[in-house]
Write a protein that holds these residues in place. Structure first.
Motif, PDB file in Angstrom:
ATOM      1  N   ASP A  14       0.860  -1.182   0.000  1.00  0.00           N
ATOM      2  CA  ASP A  14       0.000   0.000   0.000  1.00  0.00           C
ATOM      3  C   ASP A  14       0.901   1.238   0.000  1.00  0.00           C
ATOM      4  N   PRO A  15       0.766   2.133  -0.980  1.00  0.00           N
ATOM      5  CA  PRO A  15       1.700   3.263  -1.099  1.00  0.00           C
ATOM      6  C   PRO A  15       1.783   4.135   0.146  1.00  0.00           C
ATOM      7  N   GLU A  16       0.642   4.454   0.760  1.00  0.00           N
ATOM      8  CA  GLU A  16       0.669   5.309   1.941  1.00  0.00           C
ATOM      9  C   GLU A  16       1.295   4.589   3.127  1.00  0.00           C
ATOM     10  N   ALA A  17       0.931   3.317   3.303  1.00  0.00           N
ATOM     11  CA  ALA A  17       1.472   2.551   4.426  1.00  0.00           C
ATOM     12  C   ALA A  17       2.966   2.324   4.270  1.00  0.00           C
ATOM     13  N   ALA A  18       3.402   2.033   3.047  1.00  0.00           N
ATOM     14  CA  ALA A  18       4.826   1.771   2.805  1.00  0.00           C
ATOM     15  C   ALA A  18       5.664   3.015   3.050  1.00  0.00           C
ATOM     16  N   ILE A  19       5.246   4.141   2.480  1.00  0.00           N
ATOM     17  CA  ILE A  19       6.022   5.380   2.630  1.00  0.00           C
ATOM     18  C   ILE A  19       6.013   5.867   4.073  1.00  0.00           C
ATOM     19  N   ALA A  20       4.932   5.566   4.798  1.00  0.00           N
ATOM     20  CA  ALA A  20       4.842   5.997   6.192  1.00  0.00           C
ATOM     21  C   ALA A  20       5.886   5.325   7.079  1.00  0.00           C
ATOM     22  N   THR A  21       6.489   4.231   6.598  1.00  0.00           N
ATOM     23  CA  THR A  21       7.515   3.550   7.395  1.00  0.00           C
ATOM     24  C   THR A  21       8.840   4.304   7.361  1.00  0.00           C
ATOM     25  N   ILE A  22       8.965   5.279   6.471  1.00  0.00           N
ATOM     26  CA  ILE A  22      10.190   6.087   6.396  1.00  0.00           C
ATOM     27  C   ILE A  22      10.142   7.134   7.508  1.00  0.00           C
ATOM     28  N   VAL A  23      11.022   7.013   8.463  1.00  0.00           N
ATOM     29  CA  VAL A  23      10.997   7.864   9.655  1.00  0.00           C
ATOM     30  C   VAL A  23      11.081   9.346   9.292  1.00  0.00           C
ATOM     31  N   ASP A  24      11.913   9.697   8.337  1.00  0.00           N
ATOM     32  CA  ASP A  24      12.123  11.104   8.001  1.00  0.00           C
ATOM     33  C   ASP A  24      11.190  11.606   6.899  1.00  0.00           C
ATOM     34  N   TYR A  25      10.128  10.883   6.626  1.00  0.00           N
ATOM     35  CA  TYR A  25       9.190  11.324   5.600  1.00  0.00           C
ATOM     36  C   TYR A  25       8.255  12.392   6.163  1.00  0.00           C
ATOM     37  N   ASP A  26       8.289  13.567   5.575  1.00  0.00           N
ATOM     38  CA  ASP A  26       7.393  14.657   5.955  1.00  0.00           C
ATOM     39  C   ASP A  26       7.325  15.642   4.795  1.00  0.00           C
ATOM     40  N   ASP A  27       6.760  16.811   5.030  1.00  0.00           N
ATOM     41  CA  ASP A  27       6.611  17.803   3.964  1.00  0.00           C
ATOM     42  C   ASP A  27       7.952  18.236   3.381  1.00  0.00           C
ATOM     43  N   GLU A  28       9.004  18.189   4.181  1.00  0.00           N
ATOM     44  CA  GLU A  28      10.317  18.626   3.713  1.00  0.00           C
ATOM     45  C   GLU A  28      10.975  17.609   2.791  1.00  0.00           C
ATOM     46  N   THR A  29      10.648  16.347   2.973  1.00  0.00           N
ATOM     47  CA  THR A  29      11.327  15.297   2.203  1.00  0.00           C
ATOM     48  C   THR A  29      10.418  14.587   1.196  1.00  0.00           C
ATOM     49  N   SER A  30       9.126  14.876   1.238  1.00  0.00           N
ATOM     50  CA  SER A  30       8.170  14.141   0.403  1.00  0.00           C
ATOM     51  C   SER A  30       8.504  14.201  -1.085  1.00  0.00           C
ATOM     52  N   SER A  31       8.933  15.366  -1.577  1.00  0.00           N
ATOM     53  CA  SER A  31       9.210  15.486  -3.013  1.00  0.00           C
ATOM     54  C   SER A  31      10.413  14.647  -3.428  1.00  0.00           C
ATOM     55  N   TYR A  32      11.335  14.413  -2.507  1.00  0.00           N
ATOM     56  CA  TYR A  32      12.544  13.655  -2.836  1.00  0.00           C
ATOM     57  C   TYR A  32      12.288  12.145  -2.889  1.00  0.00           C
ATOM     58  N   VAL A  33      11.288  11.678  -2.158  1.00  0.00           N
ATOM     59  CA  VAL A  33      10.993  10.241  -2.160  1.00  0.00           C
ATOM     60  C   VAL A  33       9.772   9.920  -3.039  1.00  0.00           C
ATOM     61  N   GLU A  34       9.323  10.917  -3.794  1.00  0.00           N
ATOM     62  CA  GLU A  34       8.154  10.733  -4.656  1.00  0.00           C
ATOM     63  C   GLU A  34       8.304   9.579  -5.645  1.00  0.00           C
ATOM     64  N   PRO A  35       9.494   9.335  -6.220  1.00  0.00           N
ATOM     65  CA  PRO A  35       9.633   8.188  -7.134  1.00  0.00           C
ATOM     66  C   PRO A  35       9.218   6.868  -6.493  1.00  0.00           C
TER      67      PRO A  35
END
Length: 250
Positions: A14-35
């Motif tokens: 699940d895209p939201e669940a998977a990305i949510a496991t990234i500890v540093d994922y937030d508004d500042e880093t979201s564009s960098y992990v978009e791929p």
């Protein structure tokens, strides 16, 4: 997570669940992990489509069980090869390029901020300390945010401060993490996203196989390698189909 959780697909994809496991994922880093998020989204949607296709062919009275399985398998292969696997590879490559570039940035040389005389005195002071005291003192200067002292040591050849090149590289990393927290955070997030993509590839392949399915059979049945399986796979059906089609080849 997706608007409606589909229990037919592993939550690991699940895209939201998977990305949510990234500890540093937030508004500042979201564009960098978009791929990574796009790759998971593409995979999730295609897996749902495969499950839908399997449900649909089950209602087709003109198809045998084997024919239905092959139709779903062909559909899955086409979608995975055309969309999902290229997106997965592109995400891994893109994220890894960022990781490599930022890793170099985190180990680049620094420029001494003090005058030549002061820098020389700072290096001489550290060189006069015992090995253990020297490392503790340099690390403490970095943690305290004393960029003048830290850059005096790290902005010159390692031996001038009584350290070796290997230790200098460790201290350079510590320096950049302290004085460039934004880059440090982005690097952690992108590294985690890259590792997530690489780690979940096996889950993706298993989910495709699960979505397509097999034909369960009874009795002593052996697969192409002579191993008892109790099922017929799409690969086995394709092999039989291709063999039966040979006499019709022009």
């Amino acid at each position: 997570m997706a608007n409606e959780i589909d229990t037919r697909v592993s939550l690991d994809l699940d895209p939201e669940a998977a990305i949510a496991t990234i500890v540093d994922y937030d508004d500042e880093t979201s564009s960098y992990v978009e791929p990574a998020k796009k790759a998971f989204t593409e995979a999730y949607n295609v897996l749902r489509a495969i499950h839908d296709a399997k449900t649909a062919v089950a209602e087709d009275p003109t198809l045998t069980e084997a024919g239905a399985l092959l139709k779903v398998a062909d559909f899955a292969d086409k979608r995975m090869i055309a969309k999902v696997y290229p997106a997965w590879d592109a995400a891994s490559t893109s994220l890894n390029s960022k990781v490599e570039a930022w890793e170099k940035e985190m180990s680049r040389e620094v420029v001494s901020q003090a005058s030549q005389q002061v820098s020389s005195e700072v290096r001489a002071h550290f060189k006069g300390l015992k090995t253990g005291e020297r490392m503790v003192a340099i690390s403490q200067a970095i943690r305290d945010g004393d960029s003048v002292v830290a850059s005096a040591v790290l902005g010159a050849p390692a031996m001038l401060s009584g350290i070796d090149e290997e230790m200098k590289q460790i201290l350079l990393r510590e320096y950049h993490e302290r004085f460039n927290p934004g880059l440090t955070k982005r690097l952690r997030a992108v590294t985690a996203a890259r590792d997530l993509i690489d780690r979940k590839l096996g889950v993706l392949r298993k989910e495709v196989s699960k979505a397509v399915g097999t034909i369960k059979i009874k009795g002593n049945t052996f697969d192409l390698h002579g191993q008892y399986s109790g099922e017929i796979t799409p690969a086995q059906l394709r092999a039989k189909r291709d063999k039966s089609n040979k006499p019709f080849a022009i």
